[in-house]
Write an enzyme that holds these catalytic residues in place. Sequence first.
Site, mmCIF file in Angstrom:
data_model
loop_
_atom_site.group_PDB
_atom_site.id
_atom_site.type_symbol
_atom_site.label_atom_id
_atom_site.label_comp_id
_atom_site.label_asym_id
_atom_site.label_seq_id
_atom_site.Cartn_x
_atom_site.Cartn_y
_atom_site.Cartn_z
ATOM 1 N N ARG A 312 -40.673 -30.021 -25.636
ATOM 2 C CA ARG A 312 -40.769 -31.215 -24.788
ATOM 3 C C ARG A 312 -40.066 -32.454 -25.368
ATOM 4 O O ARG A 312 -39.380 -33.164 -24.630
ATOM 5 C CB ARG A 312 -42.225 -31.525 -24.435
ATOM 6 C CG ARG A 312 -42.895 -30.384 -23.633
ATOM 7 C CD ARG A 312 -44.224 -30.789 -23.015
ATOM 8 N NE ARG A 312 -44.030 -31.780 -21.977
ATOM 9 C CZ ARG A 312 -44.161 -33.076 -22.144
ATOM 10 N NH1 ARG A 312 -44.532 -33.577 -23.295
ATOM 11 N NH2 ARG A 312 -43.917 -33.894 -21.150
ATOM 12 N N TYR A 316 -37.278 -33.442 -22.800
ATOM 13 C CA TYR A 316 -37.676 -34.535 -21.896
ATOM 14 C C TYR A 316 -37.792 -35.874 -22.614
ATOM 15 O O TYR A 316 -38.376 -36.801 -22.047
ATOM 16 C CB TYR A 316 -39.057 -34.254 -21.293
ATOM 17 C CG TYR A 316 -39.231 -32.951 -20.548
ATOM 18 C CD1 TYR A 316 -38.563 -32.699 -19.350
ATOM 19 C CD2 TYR A 316 -40.120 -31.990 -21.018
ATOM 20 C CE1 TYR A 316 -38.764 -31.520 -18.661
ATOM 21 C CE2 TYR A 316 -40.325 -30.801 -20.322
ATOM 22 C CZ TYR A 316 -39.635 -30.577 -19.154
ATOM 23 O OH TYR A 316 -39.852 -29.405 -18.471
ATOM 24 N N CYS A 343 -31.864 -25.219 -36.552
ATOM 25 C CA CYS A 343 -30.563 -25.815 -36.833
ATOM 26 C C CYS A 343 -29.977 -26.509 -35.615
ATOM 27 O O CYS A 343 -29.011 -26.039 -35.004
ATOM 28 C CB CYS A 343 -29.625 -24.746 -37.371
ATOM 29 S SG CYS A 343 -30.273 -24.080 -38.899
ATOM 30 N N GLU A 344 -30.616 -27.594 -35.236
ATOM 31 C CA GLU A 344 -30.191 -28.454 -34.128
ATOM 32 C C GLU A 344 -30.672 -29.858 -34.469
ATOM 33 O O GLU A 344 -31.822 -30.028 -34.867
ATOM 34 C CB GLU A 344 -30.885 -28.065 -32.813
ATOM 35 C CG GLU A 344 -30.539 -26.722 -32.256
ATOM 36 C CD GLU A 344 -29.185 -26.674 -31.556
ATOM 37 O OE1 GLU A 344 -28.640 -27.763 -31.246
ATOM 38 O OE2 GLU A 344 -28.707 -25.565 -31.329
#
Length: 419
Positions: A312, A316, A343-344
């Site tokens: 979330r 969002y 890994c982001e």
Amino acid sequence: MNKFNYKNGNLFCENVPVKDIAGSVGTPFYLYSYYTLLNHYRAFEGVFSGIPHITCYAYKANSNLSLCRILAGDGCGADAVSWGEIRRALEAGVPPGKIVFNGNGKTENELENAVRAGILMFIVDSEPELKLLDRVSRRLNRKARVALRINPAINPKTHKHLATGLKESKFGFAFNRALAGYKLAASLKNIEVKGMHMHIGSQILEIAPFVSALKKLISLIPSLKKSGINIEYIDVGGGIGITYQDETPPTFKEYADAITPLLKKAGCRVIFEPGRVIAGNAGILVTGVTHVKSTVGKRFVVVDAGMGDLIRPSFYDAYHEIKPVNGSSNSKRIKVDVVGPVCESGDYFARSRMIAGVKEGDLLAVFSAGAYGFAMSSNYNFRPRAAEVLVKGSNFYIIRKREVYRDLGRNEVVPGILT
Ligand SMILES: *Cc1c(COP(=O)(O)O)cnc(C)c1O
């Protein structure tokens, strides 16, 4: 109503210290309170006792079988958006007569299964779906009860990913095509027109959009009557918001006071499809701190849950309250980013948040995670999904085991040429 409380600085779920569960189950895990879930449902039911209605909990918010059993056992129906969710509802003990089937892409197969199951109503999204449903029902020698999903073109003033009844949304019949849709439905021999449906979005914090949308829907009834079409059910969808941070969503009573007079006047039976308000604050995500690290001018708290567990915030920009499970509430608060191991850069739970001093090995509770939490989880980065745990009174139960490596590769097939 909410049974996640601190006693002497230690977080409890009902009568169980959260730390004890972590000690036994490991982290991360979702933790649900039986009585919080049930109380939310009962409170919702309570405000509508004066009108004939069915509350169909939106399974997509959280479809864990045990949670669905709690609700089904208390008489709650189901709003399903796939054949899988219908099966889940039947498995939870919901009678077919309390199941509605939503969605804008129901396949022939799904429609056939649902017709056979004899569900209460298909919430039909489009003319092609109407025709397909008619063909399927004819083949099975049945009649399918339908409500048409009408897009009232109302701005619910929520996050853009959560608005579903804007003029440009993909869902439902355009308002000015509704009459034509009903005429088509009435002309199809294996379709029985029963109702109208709206669902304008989610995490809605104001009453006015619900009222405007409902008024628009009801305004269609007289012209339908003139065409010999009777509306027996109005399905008002879900969408009421909850408190994640400091939002003040309408109370159930305020919501009921605003729409009940309109519904009474329309003289229809009513269907409600609440999801988030039932499950959202009945669950938390418990995660352990793996590292605390500093970079130039920033401090990161790296935890063992990630966007694969709770997407979330990434998806969002959602805010979730985060607090230590134990003790340190008196210690100095410092500004940190709480991030996961995926890994982001978008893998985070909080940014620039003041949190009481945390150190490696501490436990953090991510609140309001009962709806659209586990349900949206994934195995991205080849990570097993978290366990789910239910507390009732002084006991806790694992209601979904933590995935293991074997689960991740279960459906993979290596062709002979690679062995
Ligand atoms: C998602 C959804 C709901 C539930 O929405 P909440 O905001 O969780 O109450 C109800 N009806 C339909 C058709 C939905 O898609």
